[in-house]
Design a protein around this motif. Sequence first.
Motif, PDB file in Angstrom:
ATOM      1  N   GLN A  40       0.827  -1.218   0.000  1.00 33.21           N
ATOM      2  CA  GLN A  40       0.000   0.000   0.000  1.00 33.21           C
ATOM      3  C   GLN A  40       0.864   1.272   0.000  1.00 33.21           C
ATOM      4  N   LEU A  57      -1.345   7.020   8.978  1.00 35.67           N
ATOM      5  CA  LEU A  57      -0.759   6.593   7.705  1.00 35.67           C
ATOM      6  C   LEU A  57       0.160   7.657   7.147  1.00 35.67           C
ATOM      7  N   PRO A  65      -1.273   6.148  -2.406  1.00 34.12           N
ATOM      8  CA  PRO A  65      -2.594   6.779  -2.339  1.00 34.12           C
ATOM      9  C   PRO A  65      -2.654   7.838  -1.241  1.00 34.12           C
ATOM     10  N   VAL A  66      -1.875   7.636  -0.184  1.00 40.25           N
ATOM     11  CA  VAL A  66      -1.893   8.607   0.918  1.00 40.25           C
ATOM     12  C   VAL A  66      -1.192   9.909   0.509  1.00 40.25           C
ATOM     13  N   HIS A  78      -8.820   9.621   6.442  1.00 40.12           N
ATOM     14  CA  HIS A  78      -8.594   9.078   5.102  1.00 40.12           C
ATOM     15  C   HIS A  78      -9.576   7.961   4.774  1.00 40.12           C
ATOM     16  N   HIS A  79      -9.851   7.092   5.749  1.00 40.63           N
ATOM     17  CA  HIS A  79     -10.802   5.999   5.483  1.00 40.63           C
ATOM     18  C   HIS A  79     -11.383   5.449   6.763  1.00 40.63           C
ATOM     19  N   ILE A 102     -12.467  -1.043  -5.408  1.00 34.55           N
ATOM     20  CA  ILE A 102     -11.055  -0.814  -5.747  1.00 34.55           C
ATOM     21  C   ILE A 102     -10.361  -2.176  -5.797  1.00 34.55           C
ATOM     22  N   PHE A 117     -10.836  -2.492  -0.522  1.00 40.02           N
ATOM     23  CA  PHE A 117     -11.384  -1.131  -0.495  1.00 40.02           C
ATOM     24  C   PHE A 117     -12.554  -0.955  -1.473  1.00 40.02           C
ATOM     25  N   GLY A 125     -18.554   9.466  -0.600  1.00 37.47           N
ATOM     26  CA  GLY A 125     -17.363  10.266  -0.311  1.00 37.47           C
ATOM     27  C   GLY A 125     -16.431   9.707   0.749  1.00 37.47           C
ATOM     28  N   LEU A 127     -13.893   6.816   1.706  1.00 38.53           N
ATOM     29  CA  LEU A 127     -13.135   5.623   1.315  1.00 38.53           C
ATOM     30  C   LEU A 127     -13.387   4.561   2.388  1.00 38.53           C
TER      31      LEU A 127
END
Length: 134
Positions: A40, A57, A65-66, A78-79, A102, A117, A125, A127
């Motif tokens: 990741q 993260l 992605p971060v 973030h999620h 995803i 994910f 909106g 994640l």
Amino acid sequence: MELSHIEHIGIAVKNLNAAVEYYENILGLKCYAIEEVKDQKVKTAFFMAGQTKIELLEATSDESPVAKFIEKKGEGIHHIAFAVKNIDSALQEVEQKGVRLIDKQPRKGAEGLDIGFLHPKSTFGVLTEFCEKK
Ligand code: CMX
């Protein structure tokens, strides 16, 4: 599908060490693990606040992605990750109901969990991550 609880809340930070210091020294929580998840492209730090797990993260590459998230939106939540009983069937079920995935197949995430994910454009909106401890 059976969602048993919120497994963790993921928070994107620019500097993991500085964020860990805040959570430990200001909020008084204990960082119980730091782990890099190469797949990741993140380094993670974990805390328990009562029964709720917080995952910090930090990106380990510009391609993470971060990193992209922080560039666009800045640091922050973030999620959200839910624990599910059977991740394969949970992913399949939401996809059949029209949710964009995803990850069509689970991958290995931090703490040895199987993770997958759901795309934030399909989840109002947020994640969203499913996790299963095997
Ligand atoms: N929460 C809400 N919306 C998000 C988001 C997030 N975390 N990340 C991206 N988005 C939004 C973007 O703002 C963008 O919206 P607009 O089109 O309205 O601007 C849209 O999603 C597409 O974003 P993007 O910047 O073009 O980024 P990508 O399409 O390249 O990637 C995503 C977005 C969600 C597919 C990617 O971040 C991803 O695959 N995430 C899952 C993996 C992950 O996040 N891993 C890190 C954590 C791992 C761990 O917990 O161990």
